[in-house]
Design an enzyme around this catalytic site. Structure first.
Site, short mmCIF file in Angstrom:
data_model
loop_
_atom_site.label_atom_id
_atom_site.label_comp_id
_atom_site.label_asym_id
_atom_site.label_seq_id
_atom_site.Cartn_x
_atom_site.Cartn_y
_atom_site.Cartn_z
CG ASP A 232 28.19 4.52 59.62
OD1 ASP A 232 27.75 4.94 60.67
OD2 ASP A 232 28.13 5.19 58.37
C1 BGC Z 1 27.33 8.36 59.65
C2 BGC Z 1 28.80 8.38 60.45
C3 BGC Z 1 28.62 8.97 61.79
C4 BGC Z 1 27.37 7.92 62.66
C5 BGC Z 1 27.26 8.69 64.02
C6 BGC Z 1 26.25 7.58 60.66
O1 BGC Z 1 25.20 7.75 60.16
O2 BGC Z 1 27.46 7.70 58.50
O3 BGC Z 1 29.84 9.11 59.63
O4 BGC Z 1 29.85 8.86 62.56
O5 BGC Z 1 26.31 8.27 61.85
O6 BGC Z 1 26.83 9.99 64.10
#
Ligand code: BGC
Length: 802
Positions: A232
């Site tokens: 993530d």
């Molecule tokens: C979120 C993800 C997301 C990523 C990119 C993260 O903070 O948890 O679900 O895909 O950011 O924006």
């Protein structure tokens, strides 16, 4: 042309390999032009694209994002129980990916809805693993059939937002496998997603991004996942531990500090070049699997109509006791609640997108020529009761035929990055509903909300329609349903508990670092149903304008398959859909069990005054549970009660089947000392003892993993840092407020508000991972020292030359 992976690996330098295992910017992998390797482009989802116009941006894609159709969010679309629709929606998202040149859509998000206070509840699919796995398997097919990669996220047990960047979820093995991992593992087996995103949090004490057991033993070896595992965004800790554990790709890509950590780790023998080769090969394989596609224009208008259809099929009629719905547009109506002008349709956070064409409920009512008077009644962005607004509204409702009240949670009360503080609907909305009911009982409640909430008056309200966060077409869908042009057919995929105290271990959820999942497998309805806790609305509940009759049920078990049949007759004059649900119960068992578990369903369209045969076939694997001895999913021998139901607990027919397997579960292990009776009040010490957890409670010192909000109570310089961090976000808000175009201004204001609020749960480790130029590691370490009062050490670290 496909890449010759072995050859490329031989030709890549070690330095290239080190750099290849992290992104080049916010949403792109690194290209290696000299070897013909292109960068792979990603975009958030999951319910539409959030593609930055300039992919070199690292974070704020919403500020500068392309337009895309906003489809219903996870819970909403899942409430349709309509597999064809889920396929069509995800296929449309893939078409938009091709339009914008996106290779990977970062969705679906399928963490189990463990607690309705989770800020990201709206984005996730369900509290039930079968529904979540079914949804994700179809979503992935719909995306990947167009040769775009899907990404299952967030693996695993990211069930709350406040602590996601630093906390640990402590989960027993049965709950882990039967509830939390099942959606991921079953989707991998059913539709082979090309990518997965690991979660921010720790699982049983180890960060998911460096958890070998999770990423390699379970995901690759047991489930057979062979795609790319990415982090993530900024979810890494010790990068070399991630490489060893099986994390292929670190996202996003502005952390050169981590490249250096890998260089040193190689030198010190903590990782080998072969470890890096494995990670690089997986990323290169993705280049081959998704191939470069020609951009093709997509039909946004068609997708907008799909958004309306999806919202129509996902809306849930929760109550219609006196048949106030559908309405006749010529009667007199009063409509209350600011949600009427600003009906909510999508959640805030990384899934927040710039919609193609947003329908507004008030405009839809006007277009239809509905005869109404409208009063705000409350301010949407506040929870303070405004008596002036209330009185204006109450004056008008005495002699009106029906009163609509539009309510729900807005972005102030639920969003990614932080959890809800309370299960209650905002006070001003509660107050308005209560006061209206004293004057006029003919109330139709319209709910636009990403998650359930407490509202005592629910019992008194005769008609309730729930739209969840139904995407940009939800207002049009709502109007069509209210007027009876469309017959509602959605059913709940998440329970609506009555009160906050009814939610199991609610205090445990609010802990600020270590979250013990003491309720084990009793998540969602598995808890309320098994322990007889009354709810507002049960899982699987949803009404229709049609009436149905059920005959000729049969349930047999043959060759490992459970076959259920039933005739459903639509005995009304309205065409409609009905969904039949199948649950099982194992009364005699060697281990603790939920009373009912969903194992299959079918939704069919039935014309007025005609009938349809329903056939539901279920593989016996749906009866599997996790055996803590053999560490496998197994089926316990014996008899199972199979129930054909209208919704959880409303049985149409049931029958016992005998399943004879080779495996016999043994209850003689510590964890099975959990019983239905002691599970409700287990102490921390007992829980840790039974599971062999050694849990360190949070210390007082600030660390790289302390949330920014903790700096508020640290030493002077930490407090100054806290204020400066807030000030810089407030500056952003001011900047956005100067934008002239109202639509863009409102949209971006929401986005910067989100950054401000979620920043309080951010850590310096994450800031460094996001952008090590702005927050170099030595500065982060220095700030931590200063916040702990170690002035000399702190300054030394900050002033250190790289
Ligand atoms: C979120 C993800 C997301 C990523 C990119 C993260 O903070 O948890 O679900 O895909 O950011 O924006």
């Amino acid at each position: 042309m496909a890449l010759d992976i072995e050859k490329i690996i031989k030709e890549m330098t070690v330095e290239e390999k080190i750099q290849f295992v992290s992104g080049i910017n916010g949403f792109e992998t690194k290209p290696i032009p000299r070897l013909g390797v292109r960068g792979i482009i990603m975009s958030d989802g999951p319910h539409g694209l959030r593609k930055s116009k300039d992919s070199s941006e690292t974070m704020d894609t919403t500020i500068n994002s392309e337009i895309s159709v906003c489809l219903p969010s996870g819970t909403s679309l899942a409430s349709s129980w309509d597999n064809e629709l889920i396929y069509k929606v995800s296929n449309a998202i893939a078409e938009e990916c091709i339009h914008y040149g996106v290779d990977v859509i970062l969705g679906p998000a399928i963490n189990i809805q463990r607690n309705p206070l989770c800020g990201r509840h709206f984005e996730y699919v369900s509290e039930d693993p079968y529904i979540s796995a079914n949804y994700a398997s179809i979503y992935v097919k719909g995306v990947q059939d167009l040769n775009v990669a899907a990404c299952l996220k967030h693996f695993a047990c990211n069930n709350n937002e406040n602590t996601r960047l630093f906390g640990s979820s402590y989960v027993d093995e049965r709950a882990l496998h039967e509830i939390y991992l099942k959606p991921f593992i079953d989707t991998i087996k059913a539709s082979n997603p090309y990518t997965m995103m690991c979660a921010y949090n720790k699982l049983n004490g180890t960060f998911c991004s460096e958890n070998y057991e999770l990423l390699t033993s379970i995901l690759r070896k047991r489930a057979g996942f062979c795609g790319v595992i990415m982090s993530d965004w900024s979810a890494t800790n010790l990068r070399y531990e991630g490489v060893k554990a099986g994390l292929d790709l670190e996202m996003p890509g502005s952390n050169k500090d981590n490249d250096e950590i890998l260089r040193v780790a190689l030198k010190e023998g903590k990782i080998t070049e072969e470890d890096l080769n494995k990670r690089c090969k997986n990323i290169l394989k993705l280049n081959n699997v998704i191939k470069e596609k020609e951009r093709k224009k997509c039909d946004f208008e068609k997708h907008h109509l799909l958004a309306i259809e999806a919202a129509e099929k996902s809306a849930i009629l929760l109550k219609n006791e006196t048949n106030l719905l559908p309405i006749n547009k010529d009667e007199n109506y009063v409509i209350l609640g600011e949600m009427f002008e600003k009906n909510r349709y999508q959640g805030l956070g990384s899934s927040f997108i710039f919609p193609y064409k947003r329908e507004i409920l008030k405009q839809c009512f006007d277009t239809e020529g509905i005869n109404y008077k409208y009063f705000k009644g409350y301010e949407l962005d506040s929870d303070k009761v405004d008596e002036k607004l209330e009185n204006e509204a109450l004056k008008e409702i005495k002699d009106t035929d029906k009163v609509f009240i539009c309510v729900g949670l807005n972005d102030e009360f639920e969003c990614e990055g932080l959890d809800r503080k309370t299960y209650k609907l905002p006070d001003n909305q509660i107050s308005l509903v209560n006061k209206v009911l004293k004057v006029n009982k003919n109330v139709i409640l319209l709910i636009f909300s990403g998650s359930p909430f407490e509202l005592d008056a629910i019992e008194e309200i005769p008609s309730i329609l729930l739209f969840n966060l139904g995407g940009e077409g939800v207002a049009k869908a709502a109007t069509n349903i209210i007027l009876g042009k469309v017959n509602p057919s959605g059913k709940l995929v998440t329970t609506w508990p009555k009160k906050e105290e009814d939610i199991p271990y609610i205090d445990e959820f609010k802990n600020d670092t270590n979250i013990r999942y003491k309720e084990s497998i009793y998540v969602g309805y598995r808890y309320y149903d098994t322990f007889g806790v009354e709810t507002n609305f049960n899982f699987g509940h949803g009404l229709s304008y049609s009436k149905f009759e059920y005959t000729n049920p049969s349930i047999i078990y043959k060759n490992g398959r459970i076959k259920c049949k039933l005739t459903v007759k639509n005995i009304s004059n309205v065409d409609g859909y009905e969904t039949i649900q199948v649950y099982y119960e194992k009364e005699e068992s060697n281990v603790y069990r939920a009373k009912n578990s969903l194992i299959g369903f079918k939704k069919e369209f039935i014309k007025a005054n005609s009938e349809k045969e329903f056939e539901i076939e279920i593989d016996k694997k749906e009866l599997e549970i996790f055996d803590v001895n053999s560490k496998e999913m197994v089926i316990e021998n014996g008899s199972y009660l199979i129930k054909i139901c209208k919704r959880l607990g409303e049985i149409i027919a049931q029958n016992s089947i005998d399943v004879v397997e080779e495996s016999q579960l043994n209850s003689d292990t510590k964890i099975n000392q959990f019983t239905k009776d002691n599970i409700l009040n287990i102490s921390n010490a007992e829980f840790d003892e039974l599971n062999g957890f050694k849990i360190e409670e949070k210390g007082k010192e600030i660390t790289l993993f302390s949330p920014i909000k903790d700096y508020k109570n640290s030493h002077l310089i930490g407090r100054i840092f806290y204020k400066a961090a807030i000030k810089s976000q407030l500056k952003q808000i001011k900047k956005v407020q100067k934008i002239e175009n109202k639509e863009i201004r409102d949209h971006l204001t929401k986005n910067v508000n989100f950054s401000l609020k979620s920043m309080l749960n951010f850590t310096l480790n994450a800031m460094n991972n996001f952008d090590c130029n702005q927050m170099p590691k030595h500065t982060a370490i220095g700030l931590v020292e200063l916040a702990n009062g170690h002035i000399f050490k702190g300054l030394k670290s900050i002033l250190k030359k790289k």
